[in-house]
Design an enzyme around this catalytic site. Sequence first.
Site, PDB file in Angstrom:
ATOM      1  N   CYS A 259      34.695  53.778  31.542  1.00  0.00           N
ATOM      2  CA  CYS A 259      34.846  53.349  32.946  1.00  0.00           C
ATOM      3  C   CYS A 259      36.256  52.763  33.107  1.00  0.00           C
ATOM      4  O   CYS A 259      36.434  51.649  33.599  1.00  0.00           O
ATOM      5  CB  CYS A 259      33.782  52.351  33.351  1.00  0.00           C
ATOM      6  SG  CYS A 259      32.090  52.874  32.974  1.00  0.00           S
ATOM      7  N   ALA A 261      39.185  53.836  34.722  1.00  0.00           N
ATOM      8  CA  ALA A 261      40.044  53.892  35.912  1.00  0.00           C
ATOM      9  C   ALA A 261      39.970  52.586  36.700  1.00  0.00           C
ATOM     10  O   ALA A 261      38.912  51.953  36.752  1.00  0.00           O
ATOM     11  CB  ALA A 261      39.620  55.066  36.790  1.00  0.00           C
ATOM     12  N   PRO A 262      41.116  52.170  37.279  1.00  0.00           N
ATOM     13  CA  PRO A 262      42.410  52.857  37.397  1.00  0.00           C
ATOM     14  C   PRO A 262      43.385  52.609  36.241  1.00  0.00           C
ATOM     15  O   PRO A 262      44.561  52.896  36.368  1.00  0.00           O
ATOM     16  CB  PRO A 262      42.967  52.287  38.694  1.00  0.00           C
ATOM     17  CG  PRO A 262      42.447  50.893  38.737  1.00  0.00           C
ATOM     18  CD  PRO A 262      41.062  50.961  38.124  1.00  0.00           C
ATOM     19  N   GLY A 263      42.911  52.039  35.135  1.00  0.00           N
ATOM     20  CA  GLY A 263      43.730  52.033  33.931  1.00  0.00           C
ATOM     21  C   GLY A 263      44.412  50.743  33.559  1.00  0.00           C
ATOM     22  O   GLY A 263      45.223  50.740  32.621  1.00  0.00           O
ATOM     23  N   GLY A 264      44.112  49.634  34.208  1.00  0.00           N
ATOM     24  CA  GLY A 264      44.778  48.375  33.870  1.00  0.00           C
ATOM     25  C   GLY A 264      44.515  47.937  32.443  1.00  0.00           C
ATOM     26  O   GLY A 264      45.431  47.520  31.721  1.00  0.00           O
ATOM     27  N   LYS A 265      43.264  48.044  32.012  1.00  0.00           N
ATOM     28  CA  LYS A 265      42.910  47.621  30.656  1.00  0.00           C
ATOM     29  C   LYS A 265      43.412  48.644  29.631  1.00  0.00           C
ATOM     30  O   LYS A 265      43.838  48.282  28.537  1.00  0.00           O
ATOM     31  CB  LYS A 265      41.405  47.411  30.557  1.00  0.00           C
ATOM     32  CG  LYS A 265      40.875  46.338  31.518  1.00  0.00           C
ATOM     33  CD  LYS A 265      39.371  46.219  31.442  1.00  0.00           C
ATOM     34  CE  LYS A 265      38.838  45.224  32.472  1.00  0.00           C
ATOM     35  NZ  LYS A 265      38.998  45.698  33.860  1.00  0.00           N
ATOM     36  N   ASP A 328      33.601  48.615  30.321  1.00  0.00           N
ATOM     37  CA  ASP A 328      33.821  47.876  31.574  1.00  0.00           C
ATOM     38  C   ASP A 328      32.751  48.368  32.547  1.00  0.00           C
ATOM     39  O   ASP A 328      32.981  49.263  33.349  1.00  0.00           O
ATOM     40  CB  ASP A 328      35.228  48.167  32.094  1.00  0.00           C
ATOM     41  CG  ASP A 328      35.637  47.240  33.224  1.00  0.00           C
ATOM     42  OD1 ASP A 328      34.823  46.369  33.603  1.00  0.00           O
ATOM     43  OD2 ASP A 328      36.745  47.401  33.759  1.00  0.00           O
ATOM     44  N   CYS A 381      32.797  42.435  36.194  1.00  0.00           N
ATOM     45  CA  CYS A 381      33.396  41.488  37.138  1.00  0.00           C
ATOM     46  C   CYS A 381      32.294  40.896  38.006  1.00  0.00           C
ATOM     47  O   CYS A 381      32.424  40.763  39.221  1.00  0.00           O
ATOM     48  CB  CYS A 381      34.488  42.160  37.982  1.00  0.00           C
ATOM     49  SG  CYS A 381      33.982  43.653  38.839  1.00  0.00           S
TER      50      CYS A 381
END
Length: 440
Positions: A259, A261-265, A328, A381
């Site tokens: 999971c 996207a959008p790729g921050g982690k 996530d 979150c």
Amino acid sequence: MIKHALPKQPTLRSDTAWVIYQILEVGKSSRECLNTAQRRHSSKDSAWIQEMAMGVMRQLPQLQLWLRELLEQPLKGKKKIIEHLLLLGLYQIAFTRVSDHAAISETVNACPNLGNPGLKGLVNAILRRFQREHMAQQLSSDPIVASGLPKWIVKSLQQYYSQREVAQIIKQTNRIAPIWLRVNQRQTDIDHFTQHLRDQNIQFTLSNDHPEAIILQSRVDIPSLPGYADGWFSVQDGAAQHAARYLAPRPNERVLDCCAAPGGKTSHIMELVPDLAECIALDNETARLARLEENMRRLKHSVKVLHADALDTESWWDGNLFDRILLDAPCSATGVIRRHPDIRWLRKASDIEKLVALQQKMLNTLWPLLKKGGSLLYATCSILPQENVRQIAGFLASHSDAKLDPILNNETNDLPGRQILPGEGQMDGFYYARLIKSAS
């Protein structure tokens, strides 16, 4: 229910009313509809649209209470969108610095652009009565209305948290979230980047807990910041910045970001450990994956991107086990309502049981893909215990080969993980729990 096309002429009030209608009546997220409206306007005006639409989301219970008193009967059919225009008008008068004259006249003038020229008189009468009778000072004493949240969320918080914690969560949830940046260590360093911010008189603070983090002191146009095109930084809240460090990957390991996207982690993982054997970013949402790929190009990271359903492992897994898995998980997003105020009205109480079942299924599906001695980091979150501490406690109780790897010193199998509440250290609400697969 009429979906309503975008107004023919791009005007601030009509486009903002359209966004509000799309969220509350059509059930679209602000991510889906805000950008559509904002593309028709300058950066300054697009910021106004976002501020007003999200402000209405934060104050909706009070605004609806006023509207019920002012409107003799609900509007129906193609007239329904005018109710959302009225919510915008009431919000401007009661909660913003927009002059009453502009709030009323410009809101009235938006009626024809929304296909209802005959309702200009009604809108004018309602807004002028609201102004004349000083109704903005007549706030409800009902704590649910005052919270700006749906009743089911308030009741859930009261069930799981102390009275003091609930009050703090509500207070923080209704604040505007700060913008956090994370410096891309592979392209620059924090001293170099912050000097460029100072040169442009951009105010910021640093974080004691996040070595690559910068917290901006005011709203800015992100692409206009120094180094954006060169991949110097990502936008990522401080709570989410814990993920890569809690996962703690090592060189030559195989990592799955599920999971993603959008790729921050994903990008943070690559910045911390660029010499992984492989990093796979998996997601099933096409549009969000496109954003992930765009972010990876800008940040100059090379990862393997898979468009697939994580639960359908036969369609994407090659049979090689992972050293680390970041899950996530899909969740209620109750921890990020301050950042996405529309969530409070899009999410329903009935969604929670389905989400808990999905999270459990994902944990059970991904666990066999982990090597013995490998680590799985579960993240949401959310601030609801049934998605977090109860979910992981149940998993530990049902999996003899799963061992808690504490993030905090006081964790137990019955109370695992770290729950971050909204506003804690200026962060969003987030939950993390780290599990190790027994080697025996």
